[in-house]
Write a protein that holds these residues in place. Sequence first.
Motif: not given
Length: 161
Positions: A137-154
């Motif tokens: 019906l509606r996209e709620r979270v667009a395809h993304r990887l930056l939050p994952l990359v940032e968590s790995l960086g942390r």
Amino acid sequence: MSVDVLDTRILRLMIEQPRTSVREYARILGIARGTLQARIDRLERNGVITATGPWLSPAALGHPVLAFVHIEVTQGHLDEVGEALSAVPEIIEAFSITGGGDLLTRVVARDNGHLEDVVQRLIQLPGVVRTRTEMALRERVAHRLLPLVESLGREAGGAGR
């Protein structure tokens, strides 16, 4: 493969500024161009960076309808059905899954009638037992990887402290 803090910074730049040159990335990061290129090459070689190029919008290409089609396959025919799916241009992704069904496909269509035509084509493939379609019906979270990359960086940053 593990990524370190510099890898994370490189990946963040590549995600946020995909059209920037390697020379400019090196300048922004304050590292030598050769160092940056070696890092990018390693990330590609290890399968972290899998593609470069534009992300396309199926909706802007005239296919605004998105559906997920679960496909149940006759036992022993998963590979053949999987190969047959690659001949259907409206299927933009397909995965073998556990649970209710054997395959999960992401399908785009011009309208509901076109979606029905695609599903009917899938049902007729040899080895397909049945399908179940769920429309987005509606996209709620667009395809993304930056939050994952940032968590790995942390994690990488914390491990080195």
